[in-house]
Design a protein around this motif. Structure first.
Motif, PDB file in Angstrom:
ATOM      1  N   UNK A  92      30.398   4.954 -20.818  1.00 39.03           N
ATOM      2  CA  UNK A  92      31.374   5.506 -22.217  1.00 39.03           C
ATOM      3  C   UNK A  92      32.793   5.384 -20.570  1.00 39.03           C
ATOM      4  N   UNK A  93      32.549   5.904 -19.872  1.00 41.39           N
ATOM      5  CA  UNK A  93      33.627   5.928 -18.197  1.00 41.39           C
ATOM      6  C   UNK A  93      32.851   5.239 -17.165  1.00 41.39           C
ATOM      7  N   UNK A  94      32.679   3.858 -17.309  1.00 38.98           N
ATOM      8  CA  UNK A  94      31.521   3.287 -15.945  1.00 38.98           C
ATOM      9  C   UNK A  94      32.462   3.211 -14.109  1.00 38.98           C
ATOM     10  N   UNK A  95      34.015   3.511 -14.241  1.00 37.19           N
ATOM     11  CA  UNK A  95      34.970   3.893 -13.328  1.00 37.19           C
ATOM     12  C   UNK A  95      34.934   5.432 -12.753  1.00 37.19           C
ATOM     13  N   UNK A  96      34.177   6.128 -13.319  1.00 36.97           N
ATOM     14  CA  UNK A  96      33.689   7.521 -12.747  1.00 36.97           C
ATOM     15  C   UNK A  96      33.518   7.281 -12.226  1.00 36.97           C
ATOM     16  N   UNK A  97      33.017   8.584 -11.272  1.00 28.02           N
ATOM     17  CA  UNK A  97      32.792   9.022 -10.627  1.00 28.02           C
ATOM     18  C   UNK A  97      31.132  10.818 -11.015  1.00 28.02           C
ATOM     19  N   UNK A  98      30.228  10.848 -10.608  1.00 31.53           N
ATOM     20  CA  UNK A  98      29.391  12.134 -11.457  1.00 31.53           C
ATOM     21  C   UNK A  98      29.211  12.938 -10.805  1.00 31.53           C
ATOM     22  N   UNK A  99      29.670  13.937 -10.644  1.00 31.11           N
ATOM     23  CA  UNK A  99      29.722  15.357  -9.684  1.00 31.11           C
ATOM     24  C   UNK A  99      28.648  16.120 -10.821  1.00 31.11           C
ATOM     25  N   UNK A 100      27.600  16.788  -9.881  1.00 33.65           N
ATOM     26  CA  UNK A 100      26.412  16.947 -10.434  1.00 33.65           C
ATOM     27  C   UNK A 100      25.589  18.666 -10.364  1.00 33.65           C
TER      28      UNK A 100
END
Ligand code: 13P
Ligand code: SF4
Length: 285
Positions: A169-177
């Motif tokens: 859905x948000x391919x440009x975004x980074x992901x913080x977990x």
């Protein structure tokens, strides 16, 4: 008034101190107010009372607890220690006072790696969160870390599919977990860290970020950084019901003395539970 970042942003913003579990633990000893209202869950209010017994500590909703805090009984840990006297028992701060009393040192998610690295012992029992424990094990391979199967039902419910859905859905975004998530989920992160680390990462990042922790963090970021987009991963799952029990109304009624619960601890238990928290503050403060 202290508030964990998982609270509704309206509560976080009226608190005198807000932040993650470690920030709140430190705040417990820093201020000399006679009364404290803890907007969070029970172990957080207990930590304030353990460190500052002269203060009167209140929770707006006494039934707000952490589902992982009672996963192991103090008796089970006591028995383990009797059978394994050389193993250091390291407890996540998300535990009851009675369980802390059986442990050698506490950690929070933002201090766990640093403290486990610094411990003298090579053999360490890490309870109750085996996901956070696995993360620590990977970061500190020189230690022999024993894990029991426990953890946060909210972070623990997140799957690889949830991450793939958010990424598509948000391919440009980074992901913080958050490291309370399962290891296979953490492997997909651009950044892994506790609440404070995720907030810092998002504030500094030039990118939009998908947030894989309790919804309060993403809500707060979107409110305060409208120029960036923060996307909540699995919004229907990432809600800690206990953290959401506290409301502005229950806080107001607690201030008026019409609601809330005062934390009362047996003095012997308080002293025993203080030892591992003091050790944590000495290692990680
Ligand atoms: P931190 O506050 O250490 O990030 O832990 C998250 C949590 O689940 C608190 O209950
Ligand atoms: Fe406990 Fe998980 Fe809720 Fe944090 S989010 S209070 S670890 S149940």
């Amino acid at each position: 008034m202290l508030a964990h970042t998982y609270m509704n942003p309206a509560i976080v913003d009226i608190a005198d101190v807000s932040g993650d579990s470690f920030a709140l633990s430190k705040a417990a000893t820093k201020y000399d107010n006679e009364k404290v209202i803890m907007c969070g869950v029970r172990f957080m209010a207990e930590t304030v009372k353990i460190l500052s017994p002269e203060k009167r500590v209140y929770m707006p909703v006494g039934s707000a607890t952490c589902a992982m805090a009672e996963q192991f009984s103090p008796e089970k840990v006591k028995e383990f220690k009797e059978q394994n006297p050389d193993v250091c028992v390291c407890a996540y701060i998300n535990t009851t006072a009675a369980l802390k009393a059986q442990c050698d040192v506490c950690v929070t998610s933002s201090t766990a790696v640093k403290i486990v690295k610094a411990l003298e012992a090579k053999d360490i029992l890490f309870i109750p969160d085996c996901n956070l424990g696995t993360f620590v094990k990977e970061q500190v391979p020189e230690k022999n870390i024993i894990l029991w199967k426990g953890g946060c039902p909210v972070h623990g419910s997140i799957t690889v599919d949830d991450v793939l859905t958010a990424k598509s859905a948000h391919p440009h975004a980074k992901i913080a977990i958050h490291p309370e998530c399962p290891p296979e989920v953490c492997k997909m992160a651009d950044y892994i860290g506790a609440t404070s680390g995720i907030l810092d990462y998002c504030k500094q990042s030039d990118d939009d970020v998908i947030i894989a922790t309790e919804k309060g963090v993403c809500d707060w970021l979107n409110l305060h950084y409208p120029q960036k987009d923060f996307y909540q991963l699995a919004p229907e799952k990432f809600i800690c019901r206990d953290m959401k029990l506290t409301t502005l109304e229950s806080i107001y009624k607690t201030l008026l003395g019409e609601a809330g619960e005062e934390i009362i601890l047996d003095e012997e238990l308080r002293i025993a539970a203080k030892r591992p928290i003091d050790a944590m503050l000495a290692y990680g403060g």
